[in-house]
Structures are given as C-alpha cells and as structure tokens.
Design an enzyme around this catalytic site. Structure first.
Site, mmCIF file in Angstrom:
data_model
loop_
_atom_site.group_PDB
_atom_site.id
_atom_site.type_symbol
_atom_site.label_atom_id
_atom_site.label_comp_id
_atom_site.label_asym_id
_atom_site.label_seq_id
_atom_site.Cartn_x
_atom_site.Cartn_y
_atom_site.Cartn_z
ATOM 1 N N GLY A 21 2.119 4.965 2.515
ATOM 2 C CA GLY A 21 3.139 5.321 1.540
ATOM 3 C C GLY A 21 4.543 5.354 2.096
ATOM 4 N N GLU A 45 -0.942 0.443 -4.013
ATOM 5 C CA GLU A 45 -1.743 0.074 -2.842
ATOM 6 C C GLU A 45 -3.137 0.686 -2.936
ATOM 7 O OE1 GLU A 45 1.689 -0.409 0.622
ATOM 8 O OE2 GLU A 45 0.796 1.550 0.245
#
Length: 224
Positions: free
Chosen positions: A95, A103
């Site tokens: 992140g 993702e």
C-alpha cells in the site's frame, strides 16, 4: 549491473505463458515487470492484463498491451506485484504506492500470486514500514483516533501536494506506525471491523511465491 528489482521481474516473467490473464501490480518494482511483459508481447506471447491501479493502466495502454475489465473475468492466472515488507512466511505489508484495495482484489482472485522485490524488503517481523489503512473521507478523524487510542501509536493522514492523498476509489489513507506487528491476523480483523475502514495493507496468506533480487545480481525464490 541490472537493478535487483529488475532481476526479480525478469525471473517472474518466466512464469508468463500463452493465453494467460495477468494481474499487473503498481509501483516502481512492478514497472520492471511491465518492461518484461512488453518484450514478451513483442515476441508474440499472447496474454491479457488486469491493472491494479489507474497508473498501471496508463502504462499498459502506452505500450498497447491488452487490458481486460476486472468484471469480465472470474479468475486471474498470474499476478505479479511488489511489496513494502515480506516476512519469511510470505506475509506482506503493501500500500505504499496507494493502490492496496485494487491490488488486494486482484490478488484475491489470482491462481498464482508472485511478489517481486529487492532484499531490503525482507524482514523478520512486519511493522517497520507504516501500515496503510484505507478509509472513507467522511469521519476519517474518528477512525484515526480509534486506531491511535487502541494501539498507542502514531497515525498519519497521507498527504500529496499539501492535500490529502486520494486513492483511485476516492478514499483517504492513514499510515499507521506500529513498528512491530506481533499478531497480524488479529490486527487485520480488528482494523477492518472499524466502521469507516475499507481495507488495510496486510496481505495475509495470499502470496504463493516471492522472488527476491540481490545486490550481487542473483535472485532467490521462496515459495509456500
């Protein structure tokens, strides 16, 4: 000498086969994998891609790589992405690039999920890198306060150009400075049960393989 991340990306590219649907990660490490995909495509390998962010989609489009909408697929054959931290059990913090939600969604439906990184991302204990927590903008200060008070840590709203960083899905990111995470599953569950939290950057029991590039030019692979 080839960058260690690039060496890892080259190794990951060897997993790409004709007819695959490939999830493509976000960030500087994933960019090396895109370079390898371009070479394969130009050599005649047939595949389609699913980008994990708008930024990745733009790069794929620049090289005319075929892109599929996420809603048009039920499974993804292979996803290759980077990570901010990797422990020896292939648990991850991701992140740092701001794309954790997409993702994680792409990783979730992937048959094989490969992480590529240099050896600086390998840690004995998760938590040194701030853990991103994606939150809706409404009431984010209350969420920030709950996390700070519960864990006694510093929580920082991620900024860009003097304004809150906005994710692809119009959310904010809170970077949580745990320094050490002893019980990642419990933390993951608790954070995601806080009203206003969308998801967090702990990617647990998701990666199948990590390909790590070293400064000496070699790579090593860890699989679960």
């Amino acid at each position: 000498m080839i960058n260690p991340k690039h060496k890892a990306a080259q190794e990951a590219a060897s997993y790409v086969k004709n007819g695959m649907i490939i999830g493509v990660g976000t960030g500087s490490t994933a960019a090396y994998f895109i370079q390898e995909l371009v070479k394969l495509f130009q050599q005649g390998t047939d595949f389609a891609t699913i980008p994990t962010s708008k930024a990745t989609a733009v790069i794929l489009q620049q090289f005319d790589l075929p892109i599929l909408p996420m809603d048009d697929v039920s499974t993804i054959d292979l996803t290759v992405d980077g990570a901010d931290e990797i422990d020896k059990e292939l648990q991850l913090i991701k992140g740092g690039g701001g794309a954790l939600l997409q993702e994680k969604m792409v990783a979730f439906v992937s048959k094989k999920y490969i992480i590529i990184a240099d050896e600086s991302k390998c840690v004995e204990q998760l938590g040194r890198h701030p853990l991103p927590v994606e939150v809706i903008p409404f009431g984010y200060k209350a969420v920030k306060m709950v996390i700070e008070n519960t864990y006694g840590i510093k929580v920082v709203l991620r900024m860009k150009d003097g304004k809150p960083f906005i994710t692809d899905h119009r959310h904010y990111l809170l970077d949580c400075h745990f320094n050490r995470i002893d019980d990642a599953p419990a933390l993951h569950s608790h954070l995601n049960n806080i009203t206003g939290v969308v998801d967090n950057g702990l990617f647990l029991n998701m990666a199948d393989t990590a390909i790590i590039g070293q400064l000496d030019g070699k790579v090593f692979t860890v699989s679960i």
